[in-house]
Design a protein around this motif. Structure first.
Motif, PDB file in Angstrom:
ATOM      1  N   ALA A  64      -7.718   4.048   1.891  1.00  0.00           N
ATOM      2  CA  ALA A  64      -8.929   3.446   2.460  1.00  0.00           C
ATOM      3  C   ALA A  64      -8.619   2.656   3.730  1.00  0.00           C
ATOM      4  N   SER A  65      -7.416   2.097   3.804  1.00  0.00           N
ATOM      5  CA  SER A  65      -7.028   1.270   4.953  1.00  0.00           C
ATOM      6  C   SER A  65      -6.246   2.051   5.998  1.00  0.00           C
ATOM      7  N   THR A  89      -4.167  14.115  -4.763  1.00  0.00           N
ATOM      8  CA  THR A  89      -4.932  13.023  -4.158  1.00  0.00           C
ATOM      9  C   THR A  89      -4.270  12.483  -2.899  1.00  0.00           C
ATOM     10  N   TYR A  90      -2.984  12.173  -3.007  1.00  0.00           N
ATOM     11  CA  TYR A  90      -2.309  11.486  -1.903  1.00  0.00           C
ATOM     12  C   TYR A  90      -1.882  12.440  -0.783  1.00  0.00           C
ATOM     13  N   PHE A 126       0.823  -1.208   0.000  1.00  0.00           N
ATOM     14  CA  PHE A 126       0.000   0.000   0.000  1.00  0.00           C
ATOM     15  C   PHE A 126       0.861   1.263   0.000  1.00  0.00           C
ATOM     16  N   MET A 127       2.157   1.117   0.283  1.00  0.00           N
ATOM     17  CA  MET A 127       3.087   2.252   0.236  1.00  0.00           C
ATOM     18  C   MET A 127       4.250   1.868  -0.686  1.00  0.00           C
ATOM     19  N   THR A 140      -3.349   2.844  -7.744  1.00  0.00           N
ATOM     20  CA  THR A 140      -4.442   2.007  -7.254  1.00  0.00           C
ATOM     21  C   THR A 140      -4.117   1.463  -5.865  1.00  0.00           C
ATOM     22  N   ARG A 141      -2.877   1.001  -5.683  1.00  0.00           N
ATOM     23  CA  ARG A 141      -2.477   0.463  -4.381  1.00  0.00           C
ATOM     24  C   ARG A 141      -2.474   1.566  -3.312  1.00  0.00           C
ATOM     25  N   MET A 142      -2.047   2.766  -3.678  1.00  0.00           N
ATOM     26  CA  MET A 142      -2.068   3.856  -2.700  1.00  0.00           C
ATOM     27  C   MET A 142      -3.494   4.265  -2.359  1.00  0.00           C
TER      28      MET A 142
END
Length: 608
Positions: free
Chosen positions: A195-196, A270-271, A138-139, A188-190
Motif C-alpha cells: 500500500a505504501s 500476492t507479493y 515493511f520489508m 500483514t506488514r508486507m
C-alpha cells in the motif's frame, strides 16, 4: 557478514577497585536513571556501567533470539514480538530513554576507556532513532537475510539454540510457535508495504520463493525443523523421547508446515505481482535520503554517496593496474580481460570435488596459524572449523561466511565455504578468503571481542560493519607481510578480492543512488574482475537486498590502513605492530571516529 551477522558489565573492581573518587577523577552523580528518585550517590563511572548493564538486559528482553546468541538462555522459549506495534513502540522508548540517561552522565569524568564506550553507546542510540523513521519493517525478509533460514539454522542443533535437556526441547517448540505467528504478521506488514509502495524488487522475490518451497515437505519427518528429534540425547528416557517426538511431529504437521505453505503462497500470488521493477533504493518513497542514512550507518562515517562512489572508481583503477602487473609477471600473453578469462575457466585453477575444496582450506588454516604469533599478542581462545554451506541455502548464499563461536566456548567458530559452484571457488582465491573470513580476519575480531571481560556487554556483542569488515579486509593486506602471497597467483587472488570490495563502492551507490539497473551493475563487475558470473549475480542481488552494507568493507580498511600509517610515522622506531593490533581488537567493534580517537590517544601515550 552475515551476516551478518552479522551485537555488560565491566567488573567495577577492575576499573574502580581501591580507587576513591579523587583518585579516578570521577565526579559524584545520581543513579543511572535520573528519573528514579534515590539517595544513592554514584561516581560517573559507576553510573555509566550501571546504565550500560541495564540497557543490555533490557535489549535482551526485547530481542530474545539475540539473547540466545550471546549465551543468555533466559528467553530461549520466546521468539519475540518483532513487527508488532508494541515492539516498535518499546524499541523507540528504549533508545529514547537510554539516550536521555547517558546524556545526564558527565563524560569528562570517565576513564579514557569508558569515554570510548560512552561515545559508542550514544552513537548507537542516535543512529537507531534515525533508523526508526524509515519503514524497514515493511520489508521483513529478503533472499539474503531470511528469518525462515535463520530458524532452520537454529533448529539444526549446530547453532546457538541448545538441545541438551527436555526443557531445551520444549523451549524450542514454544519459540517455533512464536515463529508461526511471525509468518502471519510478516504478511500483514508486507501488505502495508504494498500500500505504501515499499516493496522488494521482483527478482529478489523470485529468489525467496524457492527457499520457501524447499521447506514444504509431505511428511513432518522430512522437514528440516524435525532435526532436533533426530538428535535426541541418549540420556532422555524412552517416555520423554516418545512424548517429544509426538509433540514435534504434531506441531510441524498441524501448525508449522501450513504456516510455511501459506507464506509461500503469499509470496507467489500476492507479493510477487506487486514487487517493483526497479532495482535500487532510489525508487522507494524518500529512497535517496534513506539510502544516504544506510550508507552512513554502515560505514559509520558522514561520507556522501557521491564521495563514496568516487573513492570506488579510484580504487578500481588502481587495482586494475596492479592486476596487470601480475599478468606481466607470470608471462601471460594477452590482455587483462584475456587473463581474467583464463583464470576463470581453465581447469587447473579449480577443484574437481567439493571435499577437495574443504580440505584445501583446512591445509591453509594450518599454514596461516604458524605465522599468527609473529603479528599478534592477543589471539582468540576459541578455534574455528571449516564447513560447506548447507545444501538448502547454497544456491543463494555468499561464497563464504563466518559464524561466531559459542560465548561459553562449547562450539567453535565456523568458516562456511559455498561448494555449490566449484567454478566460483578458484584455487588462487583461497588464501585471501581464508585470511578474511577466518584468521586473522573475522574469527580474530569477533571471537576476541566475545572473550573480552573488561568492557560492557553491548560492546562485546554489538558491532559495526565498517569495523568488522574493514578489519577482515585489512587482514588480507596483512597477509602480504605474513608471506602468504609470494605466489603471484595467490597475490592476484588478493587483488581480485580487493577489487570486489572496490567495485562494491561503485555498484552499490550506482544501484541505489544513481539509477543503475541490475544488468548494468552485473556488466560493470564482469568488465573489471575475473569473478564467476554466478558469483557476480549473487553479489549484485545481495546489494539490492541490503543497501549500504557492502560499502563498509573498503571504507573500513582504508581507515585502518590510514591510522596505521599515521601511527608508524608518528612513533618511528617506537611503533609496535602487535601493540597496534591490540589497540584495534581489544575494545570490541568501534565506529570509525571512535577508533580514530582511540589510536590517537595510544600514539600520544606511546610518545610519552
Amino acid at each position: 557478514m552475515k551476516k551478518t551477522i552479522v551485537a555488560t558489565t565491566i567488573a567495577a573492581s577492575i576499573i574502580l577497585g581501591g580507587c576513591s573518587d579523587a583518585q579516578t577523577g570521577s565526579q559524584a552523580t545520581v543513579t543511572a536513571d535520573p528519573s528514579v528518585a534515590s539517595t544513592t550517590v554514584q561516581t560517573a563511572e559507576q553510573a555509566y556501567l550501571a546504565l550500560a548493564d541495564n540497557y543490555f538486559k533490557d535489549s535482551l528482553k526485547l530481542e530474545p533470539i539475540y539473547a540466545t546468541f550471546v549465551g543468555v538462555n533466559d528467553y530461549n522459549d520466546q521468539f519475540g514480538s518483532a513487527l508488532t506495534e508494541t515492539y516498535l513502540k518499546q524499541r523507540h522508548e528504549l533508545n529514547t530513554r537510554y539516550l536521555k540517561q547517558v546524556k545526564a552522565i558527565d563524560r569528562d569524568a570517565l576513564s579514557p576507556a569508558l569515554q570510548l564506550s560512552y561515545d559508542m553507546f550514544s552513537y548507537d542510540r542516535n543512529v537507531a532513532l534515525v533508523s526508526e523513521t524509515f519503514p524497514e519493517h515493511f520489508m521483513p525478509m529478503n533472499q539474503f537475510y531470511s528469518t525462515v533460514i535463520s530458524m532452520v539454522q537454529l533448529g539444526s542443533g549446530e547453532s546457538a539454540q541448545p538441545f541438551n535437556t527436555v526443557q531445551d526441547y520444549t523451549n524450542w517448540l514454544s519459540r517455533l510457535a512464536g515463529f508461526v505467528e511471525w509468518t502471519k504478521l510478516a504478511q500483514t506488514r508486507m501488505d502495508e508495504g504494498i500500500a505504501s509502495k515499499v516493496v522488494l524488487p521482483r527478482v529478489l522475490v523470485e529468489r525467496i520463493i524457492p527457499q520457501l518451497q524447499a521447506q514444504l515437505v509431505s511428511q513432518p519427518q522430512q522437514s528440516l525443523f524435525y532435526a532436533p528429534i533426530t538428535q535426541l540425547p541418549a540420556s532422555f528416557t524412552a517416555q520423554e523421547k516418545a512424548q517429544l517426538t509426538q509433540q514435534y511431529t504434531q506441531f510441524i504437521d498441524e501448525q508449522l508446515l501450513p504456516a510455511l505453505s501459506q507464506l509461500t503462497d503469499y509470496f507467489q500470488h500476492t507479493y510477487l505481482p506487486m514487487a517493483r521493477g526497479s532495482d535500487g533504493w532510489w525508487a522507494l518513497p524518500n529512497g535517496k535520503v534513506w539510502y544516504q542514512h544506510l550508507a552512513n550507518s554502515h560505514t559509520t562515517t558522514t561520507m556522501s554517496v557521491d564521495e563514496i562512489h568516487q573513492v570506488g572508481l579510484s580504487e578500481v583503477a588502481r587495482i586494475l593496474s596492479e592486476m596487470d602487473k601480475v599478468r606481466q609477471q607470470v608471462g601471460f600473453e594477452g590482455d587483462l580481460n584475456a587473463f581474467f578469462a583464463s583464470l576463470s575457466s581453465e581447469p587447473q585453477y579449480f577443484f574437481n570435488d567439493r571435499q577437495g575444496l574443504i580440505d584445501g582450506y583446512m591445509a591453509l588454516k594450518d599454514k596461516i596459524n604458524l605465522e599468527l604469533p609473529n603479528y599478534f599478542n592477543v589471539m582468540p581462545k576459541a578455534d574455528y572449523i571449516v564447513k560447506p554451506v548447507e545444501h538448502f541455502r547454497e544456491q543463494s548464499a555468499a561464497g563464504a561466511s563466518y559464524d561466531a563461536p559459542a560465548v561459553d566456548g562449547s562450539r567453535p567458530g565456523v568458516f562456511y565455504i559455498n561448494t555449490f559452484n566449484l567454478k566460483a571457488q578458484p584455487k588462487w582465491g583461497m588464501t585471501t578468503l581464508s585470511l578474511h573470513e577466518a584468521a586473522p580476519g573475522h574469527h580474530f575480531q569477533i571471537a576476541i571481542k566475545q572473550e573480552l571481560s573488561d568492557i560492557p556487554q553491548f560492546q562485546r556483542f554489538g558491532g559495526y560493519t565498517a569495523f568488522e569488515e574493514g578489519w577482515a579486509l585489512y587482514a588480507e593486506y596483512l597477509g602480504i607481510e605474513m608471506g602468504m602471497f609470494n605466489d603471484p597467483y595467490q597475490y592476484f587472488g588478493k587483488l581480485s578480492d580487493e577489487m570486489l570490495r572496490a567495485m562494491r563502492l561503485v555498484v552499490d551507490t550506482g544501484l541505489h543512488a544513481k539509477g543503475w539497473s541490475r544488468e548494468q551493475a552485473i556488466e560493470y563487475m564482469k568488465d573489471n574482475s575475473p569473478m564467476a558470473e554466478s558469483d557476480i549475480i549473487a553479489e549484485v542481488e545481495r546489494y539490492m537486498a541490503i543497501p549500504g552494507q557492502a560499502l563498509s568493507y573498503k571504507v573500513g580498511q582504508l581507515k585502518i590502513l590510514a591510522l596505521r600509517a599515521e601511527a608508524e610515522q608518528a612513533l618511528g622506531d617506537k611503533f609496535d605492530l602487535k601493540a597496534f593490533h591490540d589497540q584495534i581488537l581489544t575494545s570490541g567493534s568501534l565506529p570509525m571516529a571512535v577508533m580514530e580517537q582511540k589510536i590517537h590517544h595510544w600514539v600520544a601515550a606511546s610518545k610519552a
